[in-house]
Design a protein around this motif. Sequence first.
Motif, PDB file in Angstrom:
ATOM      1  N   MET A   1      -5.935   7.205   1.469  1.00  0.00           N
ATOM      2  CA  MET A   1      -4.898   6.369   2.082  1.00  0.00           C
ATOM      3  C   MET A   1      -4.653   5.165   1.173  1.00  0.00           C
ATOM      4  O   MET A   1      -5.599   4.485   0.756  1.00  0.00           O
ATOM      5  CB  MET A   1      -5.324   5.895   3.468  1.00  0.00           C
ATOM      6  CG  MET A   1      -4.333   4.948   4.150  1.00  0.00           C
ATOM      7  SD  MET A   1      -2.819   5.746   4.682  1.00  0.00           S
ATOM      8  CE  MET A   1      -3.348   6.372   6.297  1.00  0.00           C
ATOM      9  N   TYR A   2      -3.370   4.925   0.863  1.00  0.00           N
ATOM     10  CA  TYR A   2      -2.989   3.787   0.022  1.00  0.00           C
ATOM     11  C   TYR A   2      -1.886   3.007   0.732  1.00  0.00           C
ATOM     12  O   TYR A   2      -0.944   3.608   1.284  1.00  0.00           O
ATOM     13  CB  TYR A   2      -2.487   4.268  -1.344  1.00  0.00           C
ATOM     14  CG  TYR A   2      -1.934   3.162  -2.222  1.00  0.00           C
ATOM     15  CD1 TYR A   2      -2.784   2.387  -3.005  1.00  0.00           C
ATOM     16  CD2 TYR A   2      -0.568   2.889  -2.264  1.00  0.00           C
ATOM     17  CE1 TYR A   2      -2.294   1.366  -3.807  1.00  0.00           C
ATOM     18  CE2 TYR A   2      -0.065   1.873  -3.063  1.00  0.00           C
ATOM     19  CZ  TYR A   2      -0.932   1.118  -3.833  1.00  0.00           C
ATOM     20  OH  TYR A   2      -0.450   0.108  -4.618  1.00  0.00           O
ATOM     21  N   LYS A   3      -1.969   1.660   0.701  1.00  0.00           N
ATOM     22  CA  LYS A   3      -0.952   0.821   1.324  1.00  0.00           C
ATOM     23  C   LYS A   3      -0.715  -0.434   0.486  1.00  0.00           C
ATOM     24  O   LYS A   3      -1.651  -1.010  -0.068  1.00  0.00           O
ATOM     25  CB  LYS A   3      -1.376   0.405   2.744  1.00  0.00           C
ATOM     26  CG  LYS A   3      -1.428   1.544   3.745  1.00  0.00           C
ATOM     27  CD  LYS A   3      -1.740   1.056   5.149  1.00  0.00           C
ATOM     28  CE  LYS A   3      -1.695   2.207   6.144  1.00  0.00           C
ATOM     29  NZ  LYS A   3      -1.937   1.746   7.539  1.00  0.00           N
TER      30      LYS A   3
ATOM     31  N   ASN B   1     -11.632  -3.797   2.205  1.00  0.00           N
ATOM     32  CA  ASN B   1     -11.216  -3.211   3.472  1.00  0.00           C
ATOM     33  C   ASN B   1      -9.732  -3.464   3.741  1.00  0.00           C
ATOM     34  O   ASN B   1      -9.150  -4.429   3.258  1.00  0.00           O
ATOM     35  CB  ASN B   1     -12.047  -3.785   4.612  1.00  0.00           C
ATOM     36  CG  ASN B   1     -12.443  -2.723   5.626  1.00  0.00           C
ATOM     37  OD1 ASN B   1     -11.881  -1.623   5.633  1.00  0.00           O
ATOM     38  ND2 ASN B   1     -13.403  -3.047   6.464  1.00  0.00           N
ATOM     39  N   PHE B   2      -9.144  -2.607   4.554  1.00  0.00           N
ATOM     40  CA  PHE B   2      -7.765  -2.761   4.977  1.00  0.00           C
ATOM     41  C   PHE B   2      -7.677  -3.797   6.095  1.00  0.00           C
ATOM     42  O   PHE B   2      -8.648  -4.056   6.801  1.00  0.00           O
ATOM     43  CB  PHE B   2      -7.206  -1.434   5.501  1.00  0.00           C
ATOM     44  CG  PHE B   2      -6.916  -0.404   4.440  1.00  0.00           C
ATOM     45  CD1 PHE B   2      -5.621   0.073   4.264  1.00  0.00           C
ATOM     46  CD2 PHE B   2      -7.919   0.101   3.633  1.00  0.00           C
ATOM     47  CE1 PHE B   2      -5.348   1.030   3.305  1.00  0.00           C
ATOM     48  CE2 PHE B   2      -7.649   1.053   2.670  1.00  0.00           C
ATOM     49  CZ  PHE B   2      -6.356   1.521   2.498  1.00  0.00           C
ATOM     50  N   THR B   3      -6.496  -4.355   6.295  1.00  0.00           N
ATOM     51  CA  THR B   3      -6.255  -5.276   7.397  1.00  0.00           C
ATOM     52  C   THR B   3      -6.186  -4.505   8.717  1.00  0.00           C
ATOM     53  O   THR B   3      -5.520  -3.468   8.794  1.00  0.00           O
ATOM     54  CB  THR B   3      -4.930  -6.031   7.191  1.00  0.00           C
ATOM     55  OG1 THR B   3      -4.970  -6.710   5.931  1.00  0.00           O
ATOM     56  CG2 THR B   3      -4.695  -7.033   8.310  1.00  0.00           C
TER      57      THR B   3
ATOM     58  N   SER C   1      -3.655   9.499  17.898  1.00  0.00           N
ATOM     59  CA  SER C   1      -2.322  10.078  18.087  1.00  0.00           C
ATOM     60  C   SER C   1      -1.288   9.008  18.410  1.00  0.00           C
ATOM     61  O   SER C   1      -0.085   9.226  18.243  1.00  0.00           O
ATOM     62  CB  SER C   1      -2.358  11.126  19.199  1.00  0.00           C
ATOM     63  OG  SER C   1      -2.847  10.562  20.408  1.00  0.00           O
ATOM     64  N   GLY C   2      -1.732   7.838  18.859  1.00  0.00           N
ATOM     65  CA  GLY C   2      -0.825   6.740  19.137  1.00  0.00           C
ATOM     66  C   GLY C   2      -0.501   5.892  17.927  1.00  0.00           C
ATOM     67  O   GLY C   2       0.349   5.005  17.992  1.00  0.00           O
ATOM     68  N   ASP C   3      -1.191   6.138  16.802  1.00  0.00           N
ATOM     69  CA  ASP C   3      -0.991   5.345  15.592  1.00  0.00           C
ATOM     70  C   ASP C   3      -0.430   6.173  14.446  1.00  0.00           C
ATOM     71  O   ASP C   3      -0.560   5.809  13.274  1.00  0.00           O
ATOM     72  CB  ASP C   3      -2.321   4.716  15.148  1.00  0.00           C
ATOM     73  CG  ASP C   3      -2.839   3.679  16.125  1.00  0.00           C
ATOM     74  OD1 ASP C   3      -2.006   3.041  16.796  1.00  0.00           O
ATOM     75  OD2 ASP C   3      -4.070   3.501  16.229  1.00  0.00           O
ATOM     76  N   LEU C   4       0.211   7.302  14.765  1.00  0.00           N
ATOM     77  CA  LEU C   4       0.710   8.196  13.728  1.00  0.00           C
ATOM     78  C   LEU C   4       2.011   7.687  13.129  1.00  0.00           C
ATOM     79  O   LEU C   4       2.817   7.035  13.790  1.00  0.00           O
ATOM     80  CB  LEU C   4       0.920   9.599  14.292  1.00  0.00           C
ATOM     81  CG  LEU C   4      -0.334  10.331  14.781  1.00  0.00           C
ATOM     82  CD1 LEU C   4       0.050  11.675  15.396  1.00  0.00           C
ATOM     83  CD2 LEU C   4      -1.332  10.533  13.645  1.00  0.00           C
TER      84      LEU C   4
ATOM     85  N   LYS D   1      -4.641   4.031  10.341  1.00  0.00           N
ATOM     86  CA  LYS D   1      -3.388   3.852  11.068  1.00  0.00           C
ATOM     87  C   LYS D   1      -2.253   4.273  10.154  1.00  0.00           C
ATOM     88  O   LYS D   1      -2.255   3.960   8.952  1.00  0.00           O
ATOM     89  CB  LYS D   1      -3.198   2.398  11.515  1.00  0.00           C
ATOM     90  CG  LYS D   1      -4.190   1.944  12.584  1.00  0.00           C
ATOM     91  CD  LYS D   1      -3.942   0.513  13.001  1.00  0.00           C
ATOM     92  CE  LYS D   1      -4.961   0.071  14.067  1.00  0.00           C
ATOM     93  NZ  LYS D   1      -4.766  -1.350  14.451  1.00  0.00           N
ATOM     94  N   GLY D   2      -1.283   4.988  10.718  1.00  0.00           N
ATOM     95  CA  GLY D   2      -0.126   5.366   9.936  1.00  0.00           C
ATOM     96  C   GLY D   2       0.774   4.164   9.687  1.00  0.00           C
ATOM     97  O   GLY D   2       0.852   3.244  10.506  1.00  0.00           O
TER      98      GLY D   2
END
Length: 402
Positions: free
Chosen positions: A285-287, A223-225, A151-154, A231-232
């Motif tokens: 999830m895409y970034k 993998n993501f960083t 909830s802190g990373d939304l 994480k949002g």
Amino acid sequence: MTTKILLNAVKLVFLCVITTSSAQEINTGKFGSGLFNLKGKDSSFTMKIGLRFQTLANFNWDIDNGLSNPNSSFLIRRSRLKFDGFAFSPKLKYKLELGLSNRDQSGISQFTSNAPRYVMDAVLKWNFAGNFVLWFGQTKLPGNRERVISSGDLQQVDRSLLNSRFNIDRDIGIQLRHRFNLTDTFLIKEIFSISQGEGRNVTTGNVGGYQYTTRIEFFPFGNFTSKGDYKGSDLKFEKKPKLSVGVSYDFNNNAVRNRSNQGAYMLNDTGFYSTNISTLFIDAMYKHKGFSFMGEYANRNAQDAIAKNSDGTLTGDIVQVGNGLNLQTGYLFSKTVELSARYTNVTLNKNITGKGAENQYTLGISKYIAGHKLKVQSDISYTDIGFKTNKLLYRLQVDIHF
């Protein structure tokens, strides 16, 4: 009385930190990295102690030939005290998270011994062989991506309607996690979980059957960083495209709550009404370079969604079966300012629940002062509710993590 006990326990923790400084190394890092970082002189354990809270302002109106019935509220949405590190060996990690706000402790019932539900997470993580890790305790189940994101990373003030209707949240049990590389860049992660099936902090034993959850995730570009798949926002500005696609399936055998391991208990003339409930999640999830996109689909079914007494008469309790879709995107115009948008549809089975579809449209803006550790977020939502008055909601929230 229980609140005083908890406060005394918190005081005792900090007293122990101060008085045992001669036996351990106490290090404090930069803002957001924990209040204290303890390490035993023999390196046999570590403990990071963190604190965070969210202050939220809500303003909402009915939309019926104009704005009417205005309502507002101010609250501490969440307040958490967190401990994590390793014990005896780096291969044995742990996490303990306590909820201190009234919202965190909600859900008092006879099944939680009529006591506040302080414990959010209390879990051991044992890396017993290679890429195999065994989790044991209370923690989030491997359900929809949005729920597992802290909830802190939304990316926006709070999670979507899909999450509030379909998530499977936390439970007590075991999880087996594994990961492997299919190629140099193609990563696959698997999770299998067996849990009690009635949510967190239940103390009266397993009323229904057990809950079985499995999840598989595909990372075709690696993998993501910094665990950015959970994480949002793309605060790390991924230099190359990163994608994670996940599928979860949850089966709750003889579930006694109307949203699998969440929601209200279903009662009948013999005690509890139980039925098998299954939930499917598909998400992604895409970034890339400050742009992010998250999509989720949820479906819940039940063997017999309408609760009945022993003679076949209806009790009035109903399993909340149906589908949900959540699409969310955001773009960082700088390292600290982001615009985001979300569309959510929840369609419960009208023949069973008597409710129509809900469509919610949300536009958000975030100012990241120190990433997710210190941020101000605001959003406005219009909810088109087919079975009652439509709503307009404005929210403003400040989030701080030590």
